[in-house]
Design a protein around this motif. Sequence first.
Motif, mmCIF file in Angstrom:
data_model
loop_
_atom_site.group_PDB
_atom_site.id
_atom_site.type_symbol
_atom_site.label_atom_id
_atom_site.label_comp_id
_atom_site.label_asym_id
_atom_site.label_seq_id
_atom_site.Cartn_x
_atom_site.Cartn_y
_atom_site.Cartn_z
ATOM 1 N N ASN A 182 1.016 -1.133 0.025
ATOM 2 C CA ASN A 182 -0.038 0.024 0.116
ATOM 3 C C ASN A 182 0.930 1.127 0.029
ATOM 4 O OD1 ASN A 182 -1.450 2.276 1.176
ATOM 5 N ND2 ASN A 182 -3.261 0.646 1.205
ATOM 6 N N VAL A 183 0.784 2.044 -1.089
ATOM 7 C CA VAL A 183 1.757 3.126 -1.265
ATOM 8 C C VAL A 183 1.458 4.160 -0.113
ATOM 9 C CG1 VAL A 183 1.934 2.805 -3.866
ATOM 10 C CG2 VAL A 183 0.219 4.322 -2.901
ATOM 11 N N THR A 184 0.267 4.362 0.576
ATOM 12 C CA THR A 184 -0.093 5.123 1.594
ATOM 13 C C THR A 184 0.314 4.846 2.736
ATOM 14 O OG1 THR A 184 -1.944 5.939 0.412
ATOM 15 C CG2 THR A 184 -1.877 6.466 2.454
ATOM 16 N N SER A 185 0.076 3.782 3.439
ATOM 17 C CA SER A 185 0.438 3.272 4.436
ATOM 18 C C SER A 185 1.982 2.546 4.789
ATOM 19 C CB SER A 185 -0.740 2.118 5.321
ATOM 20 O OG SER A 185 -0.493 1.094 4.337
ATOM 21 N N LEU A 186 2.259 2.243 3.438
ATOM 22 C CA LEU A 186 3.544 1.400 3.271
ATOM 23 C C LEU A 186 3.274 0.000 3.913
ATOM 24 C CD1 LEU A 186 6.510 4.140 4.112
ATOM 25 C CD2 LEU A 186 5.248 3.370 1.553
ATOM 26 N N LYS A 187 2.000 -0.421 4.172
ATOM 27 C CA LYS A 187 1.918 -1.752 4.508
ATOM 28 C C LYS A 187 2.608 -2.827 3.445
ATOM 29 C CE LYS A 187 -1.833 -5.069 5.596
ATOM 30 N NZ LYS A 187 -1.324 -6.108 4.702
ATOM 31 N N ASP A 188 3.507 -3.873 3.912
ATOM 32 C CA ASP A 188 3.665 -4.942 2.946
ATOM 33 C C ASP A 188 4.782 -4.157 1.927
ATOM 34 O OD1 ASP A 188 2.123 -6.677 4.295
ATOM 35 O OD2 ASP A 188 0.725 -6.617 2.663
ATOM 36 N N ASP A 237 7.025 -2.266 20.859
ATOM 37 C CA ASP A 237 6.133 -1.555 19.647
ATOM 38 C C ASP A 237 5.466 -0.340 20.188
ATOM 39 O OD1 ASP A 237 6.485 -3.581 17.917
ATOM 40 O OD2 ASP A 237 4.819 -4.761 18.468
ATOM 41 N N SER A 238 5.141 -0.371 21.520
ATOM 42 C CA SER A 238 4.288 0.934 21.894
ATOM 43 C C SER A 238 4.942 2.183 21.835
ATOM 44 C CB SER A 238 4.064 0.622 23.646
ATOM 45 O OG SER A 238 5.258 0.909 24.154
ATOM 46 N N VAL A 239 6.543 2.028 21.828
ATOM 47 C CA VAL A 239 7.299 3.400 21.167
ATOM 48 C C VAL A 239 6.766 4.013 20.126
ATOM 49 C CG1 VAL A 239 9.512 4.368 20.964
ATOM 50 C CG2 VAL A 239 8.965 2.769 22.920
ATOM 51 N N CYS A 240 6.678 2.987 19.105
ATOM 52 C CA CYS A 240 6.311 3.481 17.574
ATOM 53 C C CYS A 240 4.842 3.680 17.550
ATOM 54 C CB CYS A 240 6.600 2.610 16.654
ATOM 55 S SG CYS A 240 8.812 2.752 16.222
ATOM 56 N N SER A 241 4.158 2.991 18.233
ATOM 57 C CA SER A 241 2.612 3.291 18.086
ATOM 58 C C SER A 241 2.263 4.773 18.814
ATOM 59 C CB SER A 241 1.895 2.188 18.975
ATOM 60 O OG SER A 241 1.965 0.842 18.473
ATOM 61 N N ASP A 292 1.545 -5.548 13.779
ATOM 62 C CA ASP A 292 1.659 -7.056 13.371
ATOM 63 C C ASP A 292 2.893 -7.429 12.290
ATOM 64 O OD1 ASP A 292 -0.442 -7.685 14.852
ATOM 65 O OD2 ASP A 292 -1.941 -7.525 13.325
ATOM 66 N N THR A 293 3.161 -6.308 11.376
ATOM 67 C CA THR A 293 4.261 -6.825 10.355
ATOM 68 C C THR A 293 5.405 -5.609 10.411
ATOM 69 O OG1 THR A 293 2.824 -5.394 8.822
ATOM 70 C CG2 THR A 293 2.424 -7.723 8.818
ATOM 71 N N TYR A 350 10.600 -0.505 10.631
ATOM 72 C CA TYR A 350 11.115 -1.589 9.740
ATOM 73 C C TYR A 350 10.091 -2.720 9.371
ATOM 74 C CZ TYR A 350 15.591 0.636 11.309
ATOM 75 O OH TYR A 350 16.471 1.487 11.599
ATOM 76 N N GLU A 351 10.218 -3.119 8.017
ATOM 77 C CA GLU A 351 9.271 -4.372 7.761
ATOM 78 C C GLU A 351 9.811 -5.441 8.559
ATOM 79 O OE1 GLU A 351 6.391 -3.953 5.695
ATOM 80 O OE2 GLU A 351 6.799 -2.069 6.517
ATOM 81 N N ASP A 352 9.059 -6.427 9.055
ATOM 82 C CA ASP A 352 9.425 -7.468 10.039
ATOM 83 C C ASP A 352 9.813 -8.662 9.009
ATOM 84 O OD1 ASP A 352 9.855 -9.602 11.758
ATOM 85 O OD2 ASP A 352 8.206 -9.058 13.068
ATOM 86 N N LEU A 353 10.846 -8.902 8.796
ATOM 87 C CA LEU A 353 10.969 -10.142 7.733
ATOM 88 C C LEU A 353 10.548 -11.485 7.977
ATOM 89 C CD1 LEU A 353 12.272 -10.091 4.850
ATOM 90 C CD2 LEU A 353 12.395 -7.840 6.248
ATOM 91 N N SER A 354 10.648 -11.755 9.652
ATOM 92 C CA SER A 354 10.032 -13.049 9.904
ATOM 93 C C SER A 354 8.457 -13.101 9.334
ATOM 94 C CB SER A 354 10.156 -13.045 11.499
ATOM 95 O OG SER A 354 9.287 -12.362 12.029
ATOM 96 N N MET A 355 7.855 -12.201 9.099
ATOM 97 C CA MET A 355 6.212 -12.352 8.799
ATOM 98 C C MET A 355 6.497 -12.286 7.399
ATOM 99 S SD MET A 355 5.314 -12.130 11.647
ATOM 100 C CE MET A 355 3.499 -12.365 11.281
ATOM 101 N N TYR A 356 7.242 -12.057 6.340
ATOM 102 C CA TYR A 356 7.375 -12.207 4.963
ATOM 103 C C TYR A 356 8.291 -13.151 4.457
ATOM 104 C CZ TYR A 356 5.302 -7.624 5.442
ATOM 105 O OH TYR A 356 4.337 -6.438 5.619
ATOM 106 N N SER A 357 8.794 -14.045 5.238
ATOM 107 C CA SER A 357 9.703 -14.983 4.610
ATOM 108 C C SER A 357 9.180 -16.095 3.689
ATOM 109 C CB SER A 357 10.690 -15.741 5.753
ATOM 110 O OG SER A 357 9.830 -16.246 6.583
ATOM 111 N N ASP A 358 7.853 -16.532 3.991
ATOM 112 C CA ASP A 358 7.185 -17.453 3.482
ATOM 113 C C ASP A 358 6.982 -17.131 2.009
ATOM 114 O OD1 ASP A 358 7.071 -19.351 5.450
ATOM 115 O OD2 ASP A 358 5.306 -18.901 5.955
#
Length: 287
Positions: free
Chosen positions: A130-136, A198-202, A211-212, A264-272
């Motif tokens: 997603n170009v707006t939220s930078l999800k995935d 995570d609460s720091v960035c939230s 989650d990711t 940072y994108e969490d690579l453990s969630m994207y390795s598959d």
Amino acid sequence: MRILLLLVLPVVVLCQLSPQTTVPCGTPVVQPITKRIVGGKEAAQGSWPWMVMIVALTNDLRLIVEGSGSILGTHVILTTAQHFEGPGFSVFDLDLRHWQLHLGNHHMNTRDPNQRLYLIRKVILHPGYNVTSLKDDIALIITQEPIEYNDHTRPACLPDASHHYRVGDVCYLPGWGSTLTTGDDEVLNQVDMPILDDSVCSRQFRDFLSDTEICAGYETGIKEFCPSDLGSPLMCKDSNGIWYIQGLASSGVDCHITRYPGVYEDLSMYSDWIKQTMATSGYPYEY
């Protein structure tokens, strides 16, 4: 973005290993400096051998540093999707024939003995990007020619879903982004980035995706990645001595403002997805 002064041409790679030769991932011949340095430090030459400098050739023949990537296999480089698609442009608008991948280099404007240039055959964006939220915010670059491994050009390791990190773990971000006068901008630098809760960035970013995404860096201090570091790997060392790409530098704030951590994108969630896409492309992950 940063401008290179020289157009770097392909050079002969020394001490080559055959592309078919399997070398271990995440095991540099030259060990990275792990002493914590305020403001970052020049990396030991060859200590992050999976680093890729991604550059684009402009119409007036200038080379612009777009960001960084990491070698995953003999045809595959991992980076962030935002290099190729964003507000107002998509990968289909880009002439990738004018993009270059610089491997084995340490300096930006001086040709290194082990440096070699590769070209892009295609780019694969994560379907959920997603170009707006930078999800995935994940992309794979497929090179035209096989990458030749040597002591300065080697693959990094991917974490899997069972590979965990802990708050307080100190990881390292190598990159060619601006040091804001704290170091030498002409070389590969590195900075230590502790994992934050995570609460720091939230609290800092309303669109932080716990989650990711990984929160790392400092709430106050002088360490933050710059635009030319986007796609750089957040490298964490496992207890077995192997280095893994735990995250990809994806978003944050202006690096001139240093009171914010990085996302940072969490690579453990994207390795598959990465492994499946590599296999589908004909270049399966070997580790």
